[in-house]
Every structure is written in structure tokens, then in C-alpha cells.
Design a protein around this motif. Sequence first.
Motif, PDB file in Angstrom:
ATOM      1  N   PHE A   1     -45.783  58.105  34.590  1.00  0.00           N
ATOM      2  CA  PHE A   1     -46.305  58.772  33.387  1.00  0.00           C
ATOM      3  C   PHE A   1     -46.783  60.182  33.726  1.00  0.00           C
ATOM      4  CE2 PHE A   1     -50.100  59.928  30.950  1.00  0.00           C
ATOM      5  CZ  PHE A   1     -49.598  59.919  29.661  1.00  0.00           C
ATOM      6  N   LEU A   2     -47.567  60.275  34.793  1.00  0.00           N
ATOM      7  CA  LEU A   2     -48.120  61.592  35.156  1.00  0.00           C
ATOM      8  C   LEU A   2     -47.022  62.582  35.542  1.00  0.00           C
ATOM      9  CD1 LEU A   2     -51.378  60.718  37.104  1.00  0.00           C
ATOM     10  CD2 LEU A   2     -51.149  61.918  34.912  1.00  0.00           C
ATOM     11  N   VAL A   3     -46.050  62.101  36.314  1.00  0.00           N
ATOM     12  CA  VAL A   3     -44.958  63.004  36.716  1.00  0.00           C
ATOM     13  C   VAL A   3     -44.189  63.466  35.478  1.00  0.00           C
ATOM     14  CG1 VAL A   3     -42.848  63.218  38.067  1.00  0.00           C
ATOM     15  CG2 VAL A   3     -44.773  61.947  38.992  1.00  0.00           C
TER      16      VAL A   3
ATOM     17  N   VAL B   1     -41.101  54.178  23.265  1.00  0.00           N
ATOM     18  CA  VAL B   1     -41.257  54.062  24.706  1.00  0.00           C
ATOM     19  C   VAL B   1     -42.617  53.455  25.058  1.00  0.00           C
ATOM     20  CG1 VAL B   1     -42.120  56.360  25.280  1.00  0.00           C
ATOM     21  CG2 VAL B   1     -40.623  55.196  26.869  1.00  0.00           C
ATOM     22  N   VAL B   2     -43.637  53.740  24.245  1.00  0.00           N
ATOM     23  CA  VAL B   2     -44.924  53.073  24.464  1.00  0.00           C
ATOM     24  C   VAL B   2     -44.735  51.564  24.295  1.00  0.00           C
ATOM     25  CG1 VAL B   2     -47.238  52.745  23.518  1.00  0.00           C
ATOM     26  CG2 VAL B   2     -46.351  55.051  23.811  1.00  0.00           C
ATOM     27  N   SER B   3     -43.982  51.176  23.275  1.00  0.00           N
ATOM     28  CA  SER B   3     -43.723  49.751  23.057  1.00  0.00           C
ATOM     29  C   SER B   3     -42.969  49.155  24.229  1.00  0.00           C
ATOM     30  CB  SER B   3     -42.894  49.566  21.784  1.00  0.00           C
ATOM     31  OG  SER B   3     -43.501  50.206  20.695  1.00  0.00           O
ATOM     32  N   LEU B   4     -42.014  49.933  24.748  1.00  0.00           N
ATOM     33  CA  LEU B   4     -41.235  49.445  25.890  1.00  0.00           C
ATOM     34  C   LEU B   4     -42.139  49.206  27.094  1.00  0.00           C
ATOM     35  CD1 LEU B   4     -38.485  48.905  27.176  1.00  0.00           C
ATOM     36  CD2 LEU B   4     -38.236  51.358  27.562  1.00  0.00           C
ATOM     37  N   VAL B   5     -43.084  50.118  27.303  1.00  0.00           N
ATOM     38  CA  VAL B   5     -43.969  49.985  28.458  1.00  0.00           C
ATOM     39  C   VAL B   5     -44.879  48.750  28.320  1.00  0.00           C
ATOM     40  CG1 VAL B   5     -45.922  51.055  29.660  1.00  0.00           C
ATOM     41  CG2 VAL B   5     -43.905  52.411  29.129  1.00  0.00           C
ATOM     42  N   ILE B   6     -45.356  48.494  27.109  1.00  0.00           N
ATOM     43  CA  ILE B   6     -46.263  47.344  26.960  1.00  0.00           C
ATOM     44  C   ILE B   6     -45.511  46.037  26.704  1.00  0.00           C
ATOM     45  CG2 ILE B   6     -48.194  48.757  26.111  1.00  0.00           C
ATOM     46  CD1 ILE B   6     -47.568  47.497  23.301  1.00  0.00           C
TER      47      ILE B   6
ATOM     48  N   ALA C   1     -55.299  61.743  31.423  1.00  0.00           N
ATOM     49  CA  ALA C   1     -56.216  61.009  32.294  1.00  0.00           C
ATOM     50  C   ALA C   1     -56.593  59.674  31.654  1.00  0.00           C
ATOM     51  CB  ALA C   1     -57.459  61.851  32.561  1.00  0.00           C
ATOM     52  N   ALA C   2     -56.858  59.720  30.342  1.00  0.00           N
ATOM     53  CA  ALA C   2     -57.248  58.497  29.645  1.00  0.00           C
ATOM     54  C   ALA C   2     -56.115  57.481  29.670  1.00  0.00           C
ATOM     55  CB  ALA C   2     -57.653  58.825  28.204  1.00  0.00           C
ATOM     56  N   VAL C   3     -54.899  57.944  29.369  1.00  0.00           N
ATOM     57  CA  VAL C   3     -53.759  57.022  29.354  1.00  0.00           C
ATOM     58  C   VAL C   3     -53.533  56.445  30.747  1.00  0.00           C
ATOM     59  CG1 VAL C   3     -51.263  56.829  28.999  1.00  0.00           C
ATOM     60  CG2 VAL C   3     -52.652  58.150  27.406  1.00  0.00           C
ATOM     61  N   THR C   4     -53.662  57.307  31.762  1.00  0.00           N
ATOM     62  CA  THR C   4     -53.465  56.838  33.129  1.00  0.00           C
ATOM     63  C   THR C   4     -54.456  55.715  33.460  1.00  0.00           C
ATOM     64  OG1 THR C   4     -52.820  59.082  33.699  1.00  0.00           O
ATOM     65  CG2 THR C   4     -53.327  57.607  35.525  1.00  0.00           C
ATOM     66  N   MET C   5     -55.712  55.927  33.101  1.00  0.00           N
ATOM     67  CA  MET C   5     -56.738  54.901  33.291  1.00  0.00           C
ATOM     68  C   MET C   5     -56.306  53.592  32.649  1.00  0.00           C
ATOM     69  SD  MET C   5     -60.022  55.626  34.438  1.00  0.00           S
ATOM     70  CE  MET C   5     -61.141  54.943  33.187  1.00  0.00           C
ATOM     71  N   VAL C   6     -55.898  53.675  31.379  1.00  0.00           N
ATOM     72  CA  VAL C   6     -55.509  52.465  30.652  1.00  0.00           C
ATOM     73  C   VAL C   6     -54.344  51.782  31.352  1.00  0.00           C
ATOM     74  CG1 VAL C   6     -54.548  51.597  28.492  1.00  0.00           C
ATOM     75  CG2 VAL C   6     -56.363  53.319  28.450  1.00  0.00           C
ATOM     76  N   LEU C   7     -53.377  52.592  31.791  1.00  0.00           N
ATOM     77  CA  LEU C   7     -52.200  52.008  32.443  1.00  0.00           C
ATOM     78  C   LEU C   7     -52.586  51.334  33.757  1.00  0.00           C
ATOM     79  CD1 LEU C   7     -49.490  54.764  31.812  1.00  0.00           C
ATOM     80  CD2 LEU C   7     -49.607  52.491  30.791  1.00  0.00           C
ATOM     81  N   VAL C   8     -53.465  51.986  34.497  1.00  0.00           N
ATOM     82  CA  VAL C   8     -53.864  51.423  35.787  1.00  0.00           C
ATOM     83  C   VAL C   8     -54.638  50.116  35.576  1.00  0.00           C
ATOM     84  CG1 VAL C   8     -55.351  51.764  37.795  1.00  0.00           C
ATOM     85  CG2 VAL C   8     -53.844  53.601  37.035  1.00  0.00           C
ATOM     86  N   LEU C   9     -55.523  50.126  34.579  1.00  0.00           N
ATOM     87  CA  LEU C   9     -56.329  48.931  34.327  1.00  0.00           C
ATOM     88  C   LEU C   9     -55.504  47.834  33.662  1.00  0.00           C
ATOM     89  CD1 LEU C   9     -59.637  50.570  33.061  1.00  0.00           C
ATOM     90  CD2 LEU C   9     -59.166  49.573  35.316  1.00  0.00           C
ATOM     91  N   GLY C  10     -54.559  48.246  32.817  1.00  0.00           N
ATOM     92  CA  GLY C  10     -53.815  47.271  32.022  1.00  0.00           C
ATOM     93  C   GLY C  10     -52.707  46.571  32.797  1.00  0.00           C
ATOM     94  N   GLU C  11     -52.212  47.201  33.841  1.00  0.00           N
ATOM     95  CA  GLU C  11     -51.098  46.599  34.574  1.00  0.00           C
ATOM     96  C   GLU C  11     -51.607  45.972  35.876  1.00  0.00           C
ATOM     97  OE1 GLU C  11     -48.059  46.637  33.332  1.00  0.00           O
ATOM     98  OE2 GLU C  11     -48.349  48.048  31.685  1.00  0.00           O
TER      99      GLU C  11
ATOM    100  N   VAL D   1     -51.377  54.940  19.977  1.00  0.00           N
ATOM    101  CA  VAL D   1     -52.311  53.829  19.789  1.00  0.00           C
ATOM    102  C   VAL D   1     -51.748  52.733  18.877  1.00  0.00           C
ATOM    103  CG1 VAL D   1     -54.549  53.233  18.794  1.00  0.00           C
ATOM    104  CG2 VAL D   1     -54.330  55.239  20.259  1.00  0.00           C
ATOM    105  N   ILE D   2     -50.961  53.144  17.865  1.00  0.00           N
ATOM    106  CA  ILE D   2     -50.517  52.158  16.874  1.00  0.00           C
ATOM    107  C   ILE D   2     -49.619  51.057  17.456  1.00  0.00           C
ATOM    108  CG2 ILE D   2     -49.141  51.876  14.760  1.00  0.00           C
ATOM    109  CD1 ILE D   2     -50.471  54.437  13.726  1.00  0.00           C
TER     110      ILE D   2
END
Lengths: 678, 678
Positions: free
Chosen positions: B86-88, B668-673, B65-75, B579-580
Motif C-alpha cells: 500500500f505504501l509503495v 480494490v479495498v473490497s479485494l483486500v478485505i 499512516a492511518a490506513v497502514t495502521m489498520v492494515l497492519v492490525l487487521g491482517e 470506509v464504505i
Amino acid sequence: MQDQLLLLFPLGAGLAALVVAFFRYFWIKKQETGADRLQEIAAAIRAGAMAFLAREYKVIVLFAAAVTMVLVLGEQGYERLVAVSFLVGALMSALAGFVGMRAATQANVRTAHAAERGLVPALTVAFNGGSVMGLSVVGFGILGLSALFLVYSRVFGSEVQVLNGLVIPIISGYSMGASSIALFARVGGGIFTKGADVGADLVGKVEAGIPEDDPRNPAVIADNVGDNVGDVAGLGSDLCESYIGAIIGSVVLGGALGSFRLAILPLLIAGVGIIASIIGTFFVRTREGGHPQKALNLGSFVAAGLMLLFTYPAVFWILSPEQGLVVTPLGLFLAVLSGLVAGVLVGIITEYYTGDGKKPVLAVARSSHTGTATNIIAGIEVGMQSTGLPVIVLGLATYLAYLAAGLYGIAIAAVGMLSTVGYQVSVDAYGPIADNAGGLAEMAKLDPEVRMRTDKLDAVGNTTAAIGKGFAIGSATFTALSLFVAYEEAAGLPGIDITQPKVIVGVLMGAMLPYVFSSFVIGAVGRAAFAMIEEVRRQFRSIKGLLEGKEKPDYVACVDIATKAAIREMIIPGLSAVVIPPLVGYLGGAEMLGGLLVGAMVSAVMLALFMANAGGAWDNAKKYIEGGAYGGKGSESHKAAVVGDTVGDPFKDTAGPAMDIVIKLMSVVSLVIAPNLR
Amino acid sequence: MQDQLLLLFPLGAGLAALVVAFFRYFWIKKQETGADRLQEIAAAIRAGAMAFLAREYKVIVLFAAAVTMVLVLGEQGYERLVAVSFLVGALMSALAGFVGMRAATQANVRTAHAAERGLVPALTVAFNGGSVMGLSVVGFGILGLSALFLVYSRVFGSEVQVLNGLVIPIISGYSMGASSIALFARVGGGIFTKGADVGADLVGKVEAGIPEDDPRNPAVIADNVGDNVGDVAGLGSDLCESYIGAIIGSVVLGGALGSFRLAILPLLIAGVGIIASIIGTFFVRTREGGHPQKALNLGSFVAAGLMLLFTYPAVFWILSPEQGLVVTPLGLFLAVLSGLVAGVLVGIITEYYTGDGKKPVLAVARSSHTGTATNIIAGIEVGMQSTGLPVIVLGLATYLAYLAAGLYGIAIAAVGMLSTVGYQVSVDAYGPIADNAGGLAEMAKLDPEVRMRTDKLDAVGNTTAAIGKGFAIGSATFTALSLFVAYEEAAGLPGIDITQPKVIVGVLMGAMLPYVFSSFVIGAVGRAAFAMIEEVRRQFRSIKGLLEGKEKPDYVACVDIATKAAIREMIIPGLSAVVIPPLVGYLGGAEMLGGLLVGAMVSAVMLALFMANAGGAWDNAKKYIEGGAYGGKGSESHKAAVVGDTVGDPFKDTAGPAMDIVIKLMSVVSLVIAPNLR
């Protein structure tokens, strides 16, 4: 004034260091050696150590001859002079180890005898003994380099083009010579000392139940010989190569910036550091009842303080006539400072992770209480965790040095960090001398008071040695980085793109090498220890009256076994570091070799920190329990802690310290062959 | 035909896998469960496992839920759909673990009961149980991915610009979801299983002197629960993420080559692999008296053979209408082949270093004879040495795949290697089921013959598991590489020059992370084991008649302690990997983050090989001694070997297998950001 004449300053500083070392050596020889029994044992240790060194150097001479041949055949024209540089570098490194060890094997017995009188005379003798090594390392190191530089630049000229095209490439061989010797000395000495140590302990202490350093143990002389060939001679050659490597790295990058003065600045800073170190050694003195740690710290502060104090105006003075450089004197001073501060910080962190009474060591000690498995796991945990902060510090310092003075700044940071190595090694070598004196006191059955005094001296040495390890690994990182950048320029690469498969494959392979290398070296210690165990058991079985103290064991046989094992086992790892870079470079190309160097560097830095600190934590956890915690000596906790310490021995004294030499040797070999890979 | 409709094939293959898994699951449920005592214990294990999973998933839901929030707000705009992906992805990975574990906890008791009749029925039940997991992993993995791809490309269009600009970036979130869950499941499950195992062994076997799996041991249920949550659920989520990661990596690079067909080719190859795997599972059958290893090998050969057989024409057929591509169908097939061959070779090498009766294991066993210290040193030596050949194989395969089909070829090699993962996981999950059945037989006091049969099944599983580890680490290397290249493109970097200080600092820091991560995880196992030891001791003290078998221990309390410890300790390592990368990326820039990824990758590959193989060698050396060598069970050699095995437990089952997830998750986190770092 001709710029080349500036080189007379480091030359003079090197000579000064050797002169002081010479006087100290004869001062030591003049000290009394005590009872006959003491002299007899000391003579056996000295003879064993010298015999080992003679055999080791014989192999090294063969190796050096082979490399010289290859260099002469592989290069053309004047570039063949790289072989001369190589030979001079090898000779200087070997001399530093030899002289230092001679002094140490004279000082140990005199320290033991002095300790009969008190702590102060013992400290004086031991430290003076160590300082012969410390000053020899910097003296020989800088003398050879300055002399070569002076001669080459007089012959070929000091115009920057000539410098970059000819003088610097052939001078790089000097570093290669020093590193080669250092690797053999570290690995050979490390295998000898830990093979003998583990062998002596496992049969003597555990099986036969006799105390450490008991003269009835046939491996006891070999164990003490090991301290000299590993911790003294090995260490001396090791730090000599670190020192030279750091200087050469900055010489190359300074030349690349198009300034003769920048190319020789590292030598001048080193010269300043030598003077500061010599002065520092005179401040090591204490009153009876005083604390030796304070005396050593005072010397250390004086050396480092004077270094900074002299460097600041020196940098400004030397660079004032130079115009249009991308580096400023202030930037360079800040780079030196960031190197020095990073070294101290890494040392403090190391001390935290391995220091007596600190949280990590207490955790390892506590985990010994639940058994051997938990002790081992805790030590590994500490070792792995201990890579964190030092790497962050080194990363930040690298970046700051880069901001302050570019890539050249990173190289200069390493020189700054190692500039007071003359003092640092004096302290490092003092530890094993005190340790050896303790062994001698035990074997010659001197008053237990004597052993307590030498133990006190030894304990102080351990703390300082931890900080020394911080400097060694920190400077190795900077030096490897600058050699790597120098390699890139020498190979004519416009950069090394890590997203290229060639490069990434190189990085992967490079990262694997330190593991395989460590595996081999750790295995060698195990094999040497095994041979030693067999021999000690054989003597206990076949020499009647040995355990009752009526018959003397055959010490020489044990020394011989350790010597043979060490010499045989040092060859493959020593050769591999020299052979692999050309192999990869010629087969896979300059970029793959670049990747290999980076992979090897990062992997080696991690393993070095991991192994050194895990080993240190196990060692001190054992000592903590021996101090009475968790049941003290003889308890189950103690047995578990002894296992941890034994596992840590090849980690911290054989494989770990070899890591930084391996990466520098690989880097400098690559640097030497780089022009051929264009 | 519309190209998008090609996606219906992997979608269908995924559904087919789930249907087969469904039928197998109900077939298992229909099997008899044996005596009441057996059912009772099995129910306790099942309840414990499900309770743990429920608690673990609760934490994961919060995290998601937290990551989803960040993704929604960040993109911005449609890119917010990355949160949906991400959720799927997270859901599919969790489902694979959940279904697989449900099947395993039903199959274990039925395997034990079937083993009362003979080896063949037991093999059938155990393998069918494992295949539910195997087919769920690939079924859920490919189903979610194909469905998302189909929907997104229907909505936004399948022109290459749209694909590269929108569809592929948002689809990358799927891999991030799967990897996140996998890391928590691996680390949480690993801490649970090894904490319980070590705790149960140290107090039960060593202190109280009762045999393994003895019902009087309060931690025995927790130990068996651990096998399910760690070796089954953790493994399932782990391989699900490897599988997805490999596919996503090639999707990104395929899109970058400007072809929709190349972008979806990995999904099609995966679909082919699923069909081949399903067929393979039908070939696992043997006669009474036959060797189960042969049955498993046959299935394996059939799956791999069919895979290659189908892939060859499929690649040619799909790429035939495409012109002007830099890759050829033959090149792609060769890339698949090089991946597959490299996986098998790494597996064989792993088997050599850790296999029963092979030289390294015999050396570790022999060294146990001279004590614990030499056993530990020998295991570490084997582990470090074992990094050598696999890295060379992976390096060569990477390079060959690159020559065959460029960077895309490297990514496709990973897909090829993992294409038969449906079959591979079936075998991997079969091992712990047989192991659990053995435990149940012991606890329910079934005929010793039963235990011998399950042990025989388990031993076969171990060999195959070793090869599975080869595939896991090999594919992780390729996948991390392709994600890394994808990151470079997404971040708009023209290359990442390793001679830049920013980059090299990143590499250094990255190389350190796997060490600190391992340290933390290994420490967590130690802490969990410690809590378990305290509880077991408390029960032995306070429950009267427990050791005489008159009273039952409080199993639930032990399960609870392991659960709490695992949940608490998995949070920091799990979060840190997520996070890193943003931290370094936003503070230090895209290039430093690139360096970080490379450093972390090479360091993680080395540590994964080192830890897995050292652990495996210690384990089998112990088993070899238990077979009667060097004094057999109860001897001093055996005690030394048990210590080695205990040290190896967190190495090979907790920290080691987490390594490959960490590097992929970070990548993959790096790829997303990455697009935000431009």
C-alpha cells in the motif's frame, strides 16, 4: 366455501369504488358553472383535452392491436389468452385516465365558481373531482383483474399447478396492457403539458411581458389543457399501472409458493385498501377558515389506519386454514407495514428535499442570488444528494420485508404501500383541478380573492403530491424487484450470477437505457416547446390588436401543435420499452435479459429520484423568491430561479415520472416472454 | 530461465521511461524563460502549485499512516506486508503527480517564450513537458509493481499456490495505495481548479468586465495554479492508478488460472507498451506551418501500432511453454485488440458528442439562442444520450474479450487499452501546459500572436483529451469488472446471485453512492467558488487603484483560499470510498458487498459519461458562439452559453473524472478485505 369465491370481495370493492365515483361525478355535474366567460374558457380546455385524448388513444389502439397480434402469433394454445388479458388491462388503464380527466375538466370550472363563495365549497368540489379519478383508478384496476382471475380460474381450475402453469402466466398480460397505456399516457401527456408550459412562459412572460394565464397568450389554453392531459390523465394511468403491477408481482410469487390463497391475497389486501380509501374520502371536510391541509391529512390517516386495522385480521383469517407455508400471517402483516412505513418515510424525505422553507430549497434560492449557473448547480446538487436516504430506506424495507415473509414479502410490501392509492390519487388529482381553477379565474378575470383561494388549495396539493411521488417510486422499486424474481422463476433460471459476463453486460446496458430514454423525452419537450414558441411569436406578429386585447388569439392552433408534437414524440420511447426486452432476451439469452432488468431498475430509481427532487427544489426555490426573498419577482435572482424551474419542468413532470413505468413495463414484458426463453 | 526473471523486463522498461523523462526534464530546464515579467508570474504559479501539493500530501500522509495502521492490525502474519505494498503504491502515485507537475510548471513559461518564436518550438517544449508526466506515470507505476512482485516472489516462491495464497493478495495493496492517492489528488485538485476558475470568471469577467487571465484579477494566479494541480497532477495520479488497477486486476485473475506466466503477463504487456510509448513520443514533430494535430496523431499511431506489433509475438513466446491453459495466445491477443479498439471507438464517440462543429455541440449552441434554460436542457440531453453508444461498445468488447480469453481476457483488454498510456498522458498533460502558456502570455502582455499560437496548441490538446477520457472510462469499466471477479474469488463466493435480496439491496445502495459522491464534490466546488468570489470582491473594494492597474492584487490570498477549501473538502469523499466497502462487507456480508460494487460500477460509468460529455458539449458550444455564431461574444446567446459552460465545469473536471477512481478504489479495498469476509 370455494376459495375462488374470495375473489368476489375485490370484485365487489372495485364495483363499490366505481359506484361512489359515479355518484360523485354526477354531483359535480349538478354544481353551478358560473359566468358565461368562465364556461366558455372551460369548454375550450375540455374540448382540447378530449381531442388530445382521442388522438392519443387512436395511436394506442394501433399499438395495442399490433401487440395483440404478436402475442396471439407468438404464443400457443391457451396461452394466447395472454392477449385477452393484455387488452383488458389496456382498456381498464385507458378508462381510468378517461373518466378521471372528464371529471377533472368538469370540476375545474365549478371549483373556480365555488371559490367565489369561499374556500370550503371550492375544496369540496375540487376534492370530489379528484376522488372520481382516485376511485376510478382502483375501481377499474381491480375490477378487470379480479374478473379475469375469476373467469380463468373457473375455466381452468384453481389447483396450484394449473395456476402457475397457465392462469398466472396469462394473467400477467393484464399488467403489460396497463403499463403500456400508462407509458404512452405519461410520456405523451408529459410532453404536451411541459411543451405548452415552457412555450407559453418563454414567449408570454419573458418576451411579451404579460402575466401567467393571461388570455392574450395564444398558448394559454394549451397550457391548461396540458395540466389535464399530463397531470390528471397521465397520472391516473400511471398509478393504475403501479397498482396493478404491484398486485401482479405478488400474485406470481404467491402462486410460486404453491398456495391459491397466497396468490389471491394481494387482491384481497387491495380490496381492503379500497374500502379504507372510500371511507377516507368522506373525512375530507373543513370549516371556513380551517386549513385544507388538515382536512386532507385527516382523510389520509383514516384511510391508512383503517387499512392496517382491517388487514391484520384479514390476513390471519385467510391464511388460517393453510398449513406448511413458509410465510406466516404475522410476517405478511409486517411486510405490509414495512412497505407502508417506507413509503411514508420516502415521502417525508422527498418533502424535506423539495419542500418550501426547508434547507435544500433555501440553498437553491440563495444560490440564485449569485446567478443562473450557481442556481443550476445547486439544484443538481440537491437532486443527486436526495437519492441517498430514500435508497437506504428502500433497501432496509426490502430487507425487512424479505426477513418477514421472504421474496413474497417484498412483493406484498409494494401492495401494502399502494393499497390506499384510491385515496392518494384523489389528492394527487385534486391539485391540478385547483390549479386549473386558478387559471380559469385569471382568464375570466374573476375577483383576485378567488385566485388566492385556489392558490391556497393548490399549494396544499403540492405537498401531498411530493409524498405521492415517494409512494410511486418506492412501490415501483418493490414491484420491479418482485417482477424480476417472478421473471427468474418463469424463465427457469436457478439464479442470475452477476459475475457472469453475459449478466454484467446486461446490467451495463440496462443501466444506460433510462439515460437514453430520459434524453429523448427531455429533448421532445424542448422540440415541442420550440414549435410552440414559433407559433406564439407568429400570432403576436400577424394578429393585429392581440396584445392590446382587441383580438382573440387562435388557441386551437396551439393546442394542435402541442398535440401533434406529443403524439409524434411518444411513439419511440413508448415502443422501445416494449421492444428492447424481447430483443435482448432472444439474442442474448434469459440471463442477459435478467441483468438488463436489474441495471435498468437501479438506474431508473436513481434518475427518478434525482430528476423529481431537483425539479421540485428548483420549483419551490422560485416560489420562495417570488414570495419576496432575494429581491422578489423581477429581480436578477428571480430570473435565475425561473431558468432553474424551466430546466426542472421536463425533469420532474415528464422524464422523472416515466422512469418507474419504464422499468415495470420492461419487467412485465420480460415476464410474459420468459417461458419462451427457457 | 527462471520465470521470475521475466519481471526484469517491465522493471527495465519502467527504468527506461524514467531515464527518458529525466533527460527531457533537464532539457526543459535548459530552455530560455523569456522576459522578467513572464518569469515572475510563472514563479508565482509554480510556488502556488507546490504549496498546494505540499499541503495536500501532508493530509495524504496522515491518511496513509492511518490506513497502514489498520492494515497492519487487521491482517495476520505475512499478510501484513499488504501495508508495505500500500505504501509503495501510494508513494509511486504521489511521485508521478509531483514530478509531472514540476515539469509542467517549468514547461509552461518556456512554452510561452518559445511561442514568441513560432509554433514548432512551442509544440516541442509543451509536448516534452507533457511527456515527462506521461513517462513518469508509467515509469513509477510499473517500477514499483515489478519490484514488489520480484521481491515477494523471490522471498516466498513463485509456485502458483503461494502466489495465489500470499503474493497476489499482498500485492493488491499496491493498487489500493495508488487509487487512494489518485482519489485525493483528483478530488482536491478538481475542487481547487474549478473553484478558482468559476470564482475568477464570475467576478472578473462578469462583474468587473475585465478579460480572462487579466493580471488585475486577484484570482488569476489561483486559476492558473488550478490548471496545474488539477489538470496535470490530478490527471497524472488518476491515470497512474488506472494503469496499476488494470494490471493488478489481470494479475489476480491470471494467478487464479494457475499459471505464474499468466499472472505476470500483464506486466510484460505493460512493459511492451512503455517501449512503444517512448518511441511514439519521438515522432511528435512538425514543420512551421504544419498542423500540430497531425504530429500528435502520428505519435499516437506509432505507439499503438508498435504496441500491437510487439505484443503479438511476445504473447506467443511467453505462453508457448505453458500447457493445458484455458486461454490461448491468439485469444489473449484478440482480447488486447478488443480493448484497444473499444477504447478508440469510445474516444471517437466522445469526440462526436463534444467535438467542435459536430451536431450535438451545434444543437447546444443553437439552443443558447432561445435562452439559458434551453441551453442547459440541451446539454443535459446530449450528456444523457451520450451514454448510449459507449456502453454498447464496452458491452460488446467485454463480451468479445470474454469469448476470446475468458474472464482473464476482460482484464487483459483493460491492460491492452492502457498499455500506451505513457504516450496518452504525454498528450493529455501537454494540453494544460499550452493552456497555461497562453495565460502567461496574456498576463505578461506578450504579442497577441503568441496567445493565438498557444490557443492553437491548446485546441488540439482538447480533442485528444476527449479521446483520453474514452480510454479512462473504458479501461475503468474493464478493470472494475476484473477486480470484481477477483473479489468474488478472494471472498470464496461461488457466484453472486442477483435475485437474492441481500445482493439486490447492495446493488441499489451501490448505485446511489456515485450520485451522493458527485453531489458532495459539485457542492464543494460551489462552496470554494463562493469563498473565492467573496475574496475577489473584497480586494476590488479595499485595494485602491487595483482596477486601474496601478496596484497589484493579493494573489497569494486567493491561492490560499482555494487551497484550504480543496484540502478541507477532499477529505470526506476520499475517506468514504475507503470506509464504505468494509462497513457494508462486515455488516451485510460478502454478497451484499459484491452487489454494492456492481451497483456502484454501473452507476459510476453512466454518470462519468453523462457528466464528462455534457460538460464538454457546453464548453465547445460556448467556444463555437465565441467564434461568432448566434451573435458571438457579448450577445445574449453567449451569456447563456457561458452559464452552460460554468455548470459543466464541475461536471467534467471534478465529479466526472473522479467516478472511475471511486469505483476502482472501492473494488480494490473490497479485494483486500475479501479474505476476511469468507
